[in-house]
Design a protein around this motif. Sequence first.
Motif, mmCIF file in Angstrom:
data_model
loop_
_atom_site.group_PDB
_atom_site.id
_atom_site.type_symbol
_atom_site.label_atom_id
_atom_site.label_comp_id
_atom_site.label_asym_id
_atom_site.label_seq_id
_atom_site.Cartn_x
_atom_site.Cartn_y
_atom_site.Cartn_z
ATOM 1 N N GLN A 1 3.127 10.975 -10.487
ATOM 2 C CA GLN A 1 1.832 10.315 -10.580
ATOM 3 C C GLN A 1 0.713 11.188 -10.025
ATOM 4 O O GLN A 1 -0.421 11.125 -10.516
ATOM 5 C CB GLN A 1 1.875 8.986 -9.831
ATOM 6 N N TYR B 1 -8.142 3.970 -21.093
ATOM 7 C CA TYR B 1 -6.863 3.514 -20.553
ATOM 8 C C TYR B 1 -6.042 2.851 -21.661
ATOM 9 O O TYR B 1 -6.547 2.011 -22.395
ATOM 10 C CB TYR B 1 -7.149 2.520 -19.427
ATOM 11 N N SER C 1 6.588 -0.557 -13.080
ATOM 12 C CA SER C 1 7.415 -0.019 -11.993
ATOM 13 C C SER C 1 8.855 -0.514 -12.057
ATOM 14 O O SER C 1 9.754 0.111 -11.472
ATOM 15 C CB SER C 1 6.808 -0.395 -10.633
ATOM 16 N N SER D 1 0.764 -2.435 -13.849
ATOM 17 C CA SER D 1 1.389 -1.380 -13.055
ATOM 18 C C SER D 1 2.651 -1.886 -12.360
ATOM 19 O O SER D 1 3.676 -1.188 -12.293
ATOM 20 C CB SER D 1 0.398 -0.831 -12.031
ATOM 21 N N ASP D 2 2.590 -3.115 -11.838
ATOM 22 C CA ASP D 2 3.776 -3.691 -11.198
ATOM 23 C C ASP D 2 4.909 -3.832 -12.202
ATOM 24 O O ASP D 2 6.078 -3.537 -11.887
ATOM 25 C CB ASP D 2 3.436 -5.059 -10.602
ATOM 26 N N GLY E 1 -4.464 3.587 -13.969
ATOM 27 C CA GLY E 1 -4.820 2.203 -13.695
ATOM 28 C C GLY E 1 -5.297 2.016 -12.268
ATOM 29 O O GLY E 1 -6.274 1.299 -12.010
ATOM 30 N N ALA E 2 -4.621 2.692 -11.339
ATOM 31 C CA ALA E 2 -5.048 2.621 -9.942
ATOM 32 C C ALA E 2 -6.448 3.205 -9.776
ATOM 33 O O ALA E 2 -7.257 2.694 -8.992
ATOM 34 C CB ALA E 2 -4.042 3.351 -9.053
ATOM 35 N N VAL F 1 -4.729 -4.894 -14.429
ATOM 36 C CA VAL F 1 -4.163 -3.554 -14.314
ATOM 37 C C VAL F 1 -3.050 -3.537 -13.268
ATOM 38 O O VAL F 1 -2.008 -2.896 -13.456
ATOM 39 C CB VAL F 1 -5.258 -2.529 -13.971
ATOM 40 N N LYS F 2 -3.239 -4.263 -12.157
ATOM 41 C CA LYS F 2 -2.196 -4.326 -11.134
ATOM 42 C C LYS F 2 -0.935 -4.995 -11.675
ATOM 43 O O LYS F 2 0.190 -4.529 -11.416
ATOM 44 C CB LYS F 2 -2.686 -5.067 -9.899
ATOM 45 N N LEU G 1 -0.028 5.709 -16.879
ATOM 46 C CA LEU G 1 -0.636 4.382 -16.888
ATOM 47 C C LEU G 1 -0.784 3.831 -15.471
ATOM 48 O O LEU G 1 -1.806 3.230 -15.128
ATOM 49 C CB LEU G 1 0.196 3.437 -17.748
ATOM 50 N N ILE G 2 0.225 4.029 -14.643
ATOM 51 C CA ILE G 2 0.156 3.533 -13.263
ATOM 52 C C ILE G 2 -0.917 4.275 -12.479
ATOM 53 O O ILE G 2 -1.743 3.673 -11.785
ATOM 54 C CB ILE G 2 1.536 3.668 -12.578
#
Length: 297
Positions: free
Chosen positions: A84, A46, A174, A170-171, A218-219, A166-167, A214-215
Amino acid sequence: MSRPPTFTPPACATARVLHTERGDFAVLDAVPTTPARATALLLPGYTGSKEDFIALLEPLSAAGYRVIAVDGRGQYESEGADRQEQYAQGELARDVLAQAAALTDSESDGDGRGEGTGEGGLHLLGHSLGGQIARAAVLLDATPFRSLTLMSSGPAEVVASQREKVKMLSDALSVLSMDEVWQAMQALDPPQDADTGDGEDMRRRWMRHDPAQLIATGAQLGVEPDRVDELAAVGLPVHVLSGERDDVWPVELFDAMARRLDARRTTIAGAEHSPNTARPQKTAKALATFWDTFPVA
């Protein structure tokens, strides 16, 4: 993220494009001076790239192995996708199988280098997220591979603290640009210097990552199920390699996973989550020692 000591490949390696039925992928292709014992395909983690393995290329090549380090879909110099959903783990696993197929194709890729490795001739290695993608590829079709090495890649989801990180990333991705996110990461955790002396190579790599990749990946790290028993049922020889400490998965989980897989287990002293960059000589020796147990391809 792994922090390579340099982004300049050694003399044994060439930066080129690997053409596959699922698109083109940027690779570093390291070739030994004598006929290769076998070929290894290396998948980064990642936020990483093929350069994460750059310090392994020379020692592995000197040990007689051809090494292909690849940027996955949407990583650094490989083209990304629009949505995604196109980064779902199954899609990335199929990319790996397409890369393996291209490498086992006996036809030349146009630069005078034949790609033939023989049926089942590839050693597959994945670091961190790359290990889970490699596992997914093997579970789809293990026939192109002689072995699987899981480097600092655990049996299921990452630990809670990493899920939170990671969250947050990702946030941020966005709502912010890649440059804005990079500046925020710099303020929190300045990277070690790369070959430019100021981290510019690291920034350039970050800026060329696809945020959707990445999003989406990461999820995946936060919800990956335990598929160790499925992998054990395949019967492919496995090597579990890690540093002596790890903040993404507890080292004890690597130990237990190796036992469940009846796998070779290697712990690299003095290394943490990225033994490939922290202790490359020791890591390369451990990899070559494992691969040397197989007949020459």
